[in-house]
Design an enzyme around this catalytic site. Structure first.
Site, PDB file in Angstrom:
ATOM      1  NE  ARG A 166     -14.414 -40.381  22.616  1.00 38.59           N
ATOM      2  CZ  ARG A 166     -13.795 -40.021  21.730  1.00 38.59           C
ATOM      3  NH1 ARG A 166     -14.214 -39.727  20.419  1.00 38.59           N
ATOM      4  NH2 ARG A 166     -12.538 -40.232  21.778  1.00 38.59           N
ATOM      5  CG  HIS A 167     -12.506 -38.880  27.927  1.00 41.09           C
ATOM      6  ND1 HIS A 167     -11.666 -38.237  26.958  1.00 41.09           N
ATOM      7  CD2 HIS A 167     -12.410 -40.253  27.282  1.00 41.09           C
ATOM      8  CE1 HIS A 167     -11.043 -39.330  26.141  1.00 41.09           C
ATOM      9  NE2 HIS A 167     -11.601 -40.386  26.330  1.00 41.09           N
TER      10      HIS A 167
ATOM     11  CG  ASN B 151      -8.438 -37.829  23.254  1.00 43.93           C
ATOM     12  OD1 ASN B 151      -9.131 -37.647  24.004  1.00 43.93           O
ATOM     13  ND2 ASN B 151      -8.411 -39.098  22.982  1.00 43.93           N
TER      14      ASN B 151
ATOM     15  NE  ARG C 272      -9.035 -41.667  28.177  1.00 48.21           N
ATOM     16  CZ  ARG C 272      -8.709 -42.681  28.533  1.00 48.21           C
ATOM     17  NH1 ARG C 272      -7.682 -42.578  29.363  1.00 48.21           N
ATOM     18  NH2 ARG C 272      -8.693 -43.673  27.470  1.00 48.21           N
TER      19      ARG C 272
ATOM     20  CD  GLU D  55     -11.796 -46.705  25.011  1.00 46.39           C
ATOM     21  OE1 GLU D  55     -12.630 -47.429  25.175  1.00 46.39           O
ATOM     22  OE2 GLU D  55     -11.822 -46.133  23.984  1.00 46.39           O
TER      23      GLU D  55
ATOM     24  CG  HIS E  68     -13.134 -44.511  27.784  1.00 49.92           C
ATOM     25  ND1 HIS E  68     -12.247 -43.729  28.181  1.00 49.92           N
ATOM     26  CD2 HIS E  68     -13.420 -44.804  29.206  1.00 49.92           C
ATOM     27  CE1 HIS E  68     -11.747 -43.415  29.769  1.00 49.92           C
ATOM     28  NE2 HIS E  68     -12.617 -44.303  30.302  1.00 49.92           N
TER      29      HIS E  68
END
Ligand code: NAG
Ligand code: NAG
Ligand code: NAG
Ligand code: NAG
Length: 574
Positions: A344-345, A351, A395, A415, A480
């Site tokens: 994932r980023h 987040n 991201r 995403e 994502h």
């Protein structure tokens, strides 16, 4: 006349009667034209021969109008009108009675044709499909079977592999030796025949249950075996059947396959390496003596020959939607050992705040992860060429920035689009759209955000990416949460309903390595703190639940971006 007067007096319903009269006239016209048409043109009745009981009256009407158009065009129309859904559209009101009459006539007319061709022609495009694999051991049959099965399942065709050797193992608690594969070994060949029969029976049951594809992973090496199976499927069961023959002349590939069998086959678990190699060699010799490759000139079956795992693909008499899809998949297939990296980023500002969606930048800790990821991957990339796939969002690009390898931004990796909920926290979602929030918890896989997407939508848009990725080696996918759940779910054969709850933490590299037809997973956690974004399904998913019931599983997050995030002050966390 007096009847008509009586009708007219019932003023309210006069149009119904006119409609009825219209329908009667209509059906008479159709009946007359239908007969005329059949008498006039013999070639057309041949076209309809296979249609049998399905031939609708409306079809004849269409054909009468197009009489002077080209023959080819007509055939297409017939094929179209055979579909029940179209038949309903083509049929005129009141044509039902005429249709039934003509059906009887056609049945007697074409009864003269041999039953075999009637049966085979009538098998619909949508009938279940049995795929039978043909070929010597170690030609990659099982690998092909399982990859194909994974691909078809993902595309909505419920598919299962029926492996003959598993059935054989059930009959023999322990694998003795290659002897059982001799043609003249009485007990051995009885067991093999019995297990093949059982596998076919189970495959038939699976298809009768309403599933769409069964893959029969046996050797089926002789012409006679194939003819029998073909006959059985087409005539007795009314299934479609496609043979796939795996041929492998490439010595390197063969050796790799053999090594894999020695490592992973249940038959060789207890044997020493030398013994096992010798045994497999002898087994291959027995099979080679019995093997008769498919001969298109002699055998009347539809088949695909796959040479060297997709290097050359030839097709013979392949027709139908499912079959053409399979042909396309096979011809794009490569079967090299592969390693893939997914991550994932890094932690994003959203987040940290517990917000979903959006296009935020990385947090300070996320940037640390980007650097760590770069170091880790660059060490690997110096040994073997590597490429990086990111989404189009900020991201993931920032996360991949430090990796020294060619990068590509792929829109399909973006995403899940949360529609009207983009940029909200779960708390805000519960406050503004409590019903949507509850519906999502009830069926996260199929729930689609208003103006947004569902997991099923992502699965669909990921199809081409996944097919491409299956043929790649040393690719880093920076994606994502929802997208990676789907991608890893595909490679690891996860159940669809479990996909939305797979835990893929931030700041973790997921390494997939192929072995045989499966993948091994390794989770490499980077020692950089981050928030947890995994929200489990709450117990209460009813739309009348209280806010606290709805929010009970929401992971903790910050309310505002702390300035000293990289120092990880735990007391700042909610
Ligand atoms: C194979 O291993 C199992 C235990 O894993 C053992 O029970 C069995 O006796 C072994 N068979 C042979 C032929 O060595
Ligand atoms: C091959 O099978 C088709 C039906 O699948 C049949 O119409 C045809 O006559 C057969 N040909 C031969 C040579 O047996
Ligand atoms: C969910 O919450 C509602 C309202 O508070 C309650 O009536 C219902 O029984 C709860 N359901 C479950 C499964 O706990
Ligand atoms: C070796 C093998 O799998 N043979 C099977 C091929 O298909 C026929 C038809 O069902 C079976 O009878 C064979 O045993």
């Amino acid at each position: 006349m007096s009847l008509l007067m009586a009708l007219l007096r019932v003023q309210g319903d006069w149009y119904i009667f006119i409609w009825l009269i219209y329908c009667k006239i209509y059906s008479v016209i159709i009946w007359v034209f239908g007969n005329h048409c059949r008498g006039a043109d013999k070639a057309r009745s041949v076209i309809t021969a296979g249609v049998g009981e399905q031939s609708p009256a409306g079809l004849h009407r269409v054909r009468t109008r197009r009489r002077r158009s080209q023959h080819q065009h007509r055939t297409k129309l017939v094929a179209l009108a055979r579909r029940p859904s179209l038949r309903r559209i083509v049929m005129a009101p009141g044509a039902n009675a005429a249709h039934a009459m003509m059906e009887d006539k056609e049945k007697t007319l074409h009864g003269a044709l041999t039953t075999v061709s009637m049966r085979t022609r009538r098998i619909s495009q949508f009938a279940p499909l049995l795929i039978a694999l043909v070929g010597l051991p170690a030609r990659g049959k099982s690998q092909l079977a399982h990859r194909l099965s994974r691909h078809l399942n993902w595309n909505g065709e419920s598919t299962k592999v029926f492996d003959c050797s598993e059935y054989r193992r059930r009959h023999m608690a322990l694998y003795g030796s290659h002897d059982i594969f001799r043609a003249d070994h009485q007990q051995g060949s009885a067991i093999r025949r019995q297990s093949a029969r059982e596998a076919v029976q189970d495959a038939v049951l699976w298809l009768k249950d309403g599933n769409s594809v069964a893959i029969f992973d046996g050797t089926n090496i002789t012409k006679e075996q194939r003819r029998e199976l073909n006959e059985y499927c087409l005539s007795d069961m009314g299934f479609r059947i496609l043979f796939i023959e795996c041929v492998c002349e490439d010595q390197d590939m063969l050796e790799r396959n053999i090594i894999e069998i020695l490592h992973y086959s249940a038959d060789y678990k207890n044997m020493s390496e030398v013994e096992a190699v010798d045994d497999l060699r002898k087994k291959l010799e027995h099979y080679m003596r019995q093997y008769e490759p498919i001969d298109a000139g002699v055998e009347n079956i539809s088949f695909v020959r796959v040479e060297n795992m997709g290097e050359t693909v030839t097709a013979h008499k392949v027709a139908g939607q499912k079959e053409s899809g399979i042909l396309g998949y096979l011809s794009g297939m490569r079967a090299l050992p592969q390693t893939l990296y997914f991550t994932r980023h890094g932690e994003s500002e959203y987040n940290v705040l517990g917000r979903i969606g959006g296009d935020a930048s990385l947090s300070a800790r996320g940037q640390l992860y980007a650097r760590a990821l770069g170091e880790h991957m660059n060490a690997l990339a110096s040994r073997e060429p590597m490429s990086v796939w990111t989404s189009e969002l900020r991201r993931t690009k920032q996360t991949a920035a430090d990796i020294r390898a060619p990068k590509r931004a792929v829109r399909a990796l973006n995403e899940l689009d949360a529609g009207i909920c983009e940029g909200l926290t779960y708390e805000e979602m519960q406050e503004r759209f409590p019903q949507e929030f509850a519906w999502r918890d009830q069926d996260k896989l199929r729930y689609r955000y208003p103006w947004g997407e569902s997991y099923i939508d992502i699965m669909t848009r990921l199809r081409p990416v996944l097919s491409a990725l299956e043929d790649e080696h040393n690719v880093v996918v920076v994606g994502h949460q929802a997208v990676l759940r789907c991608m890893l779910g595909y490679f690891l054969d996860a159940k669809l309903d479990e996909l939305p709850y797979m835990n893929i933490p931030l700041h973790t590299i997921v390494k997939l390595t192929s072995y045989g037809y499966k993948y091994k997973v390794e989770m490499i956690k980077m020692p950089i703190d981050c928030v947890d974004t995994h929200r489990q399904q709450p117990k209460n998913c009813s739309i009348t639940r209280s806010a606290s019931d709805a929010l009970v599983t929401v992971p903790s997050h910050y309310d505002t971006l702390p300035s000293n995030l990289w120092q990880n002050a735990p007391e700042a966390q909610l």
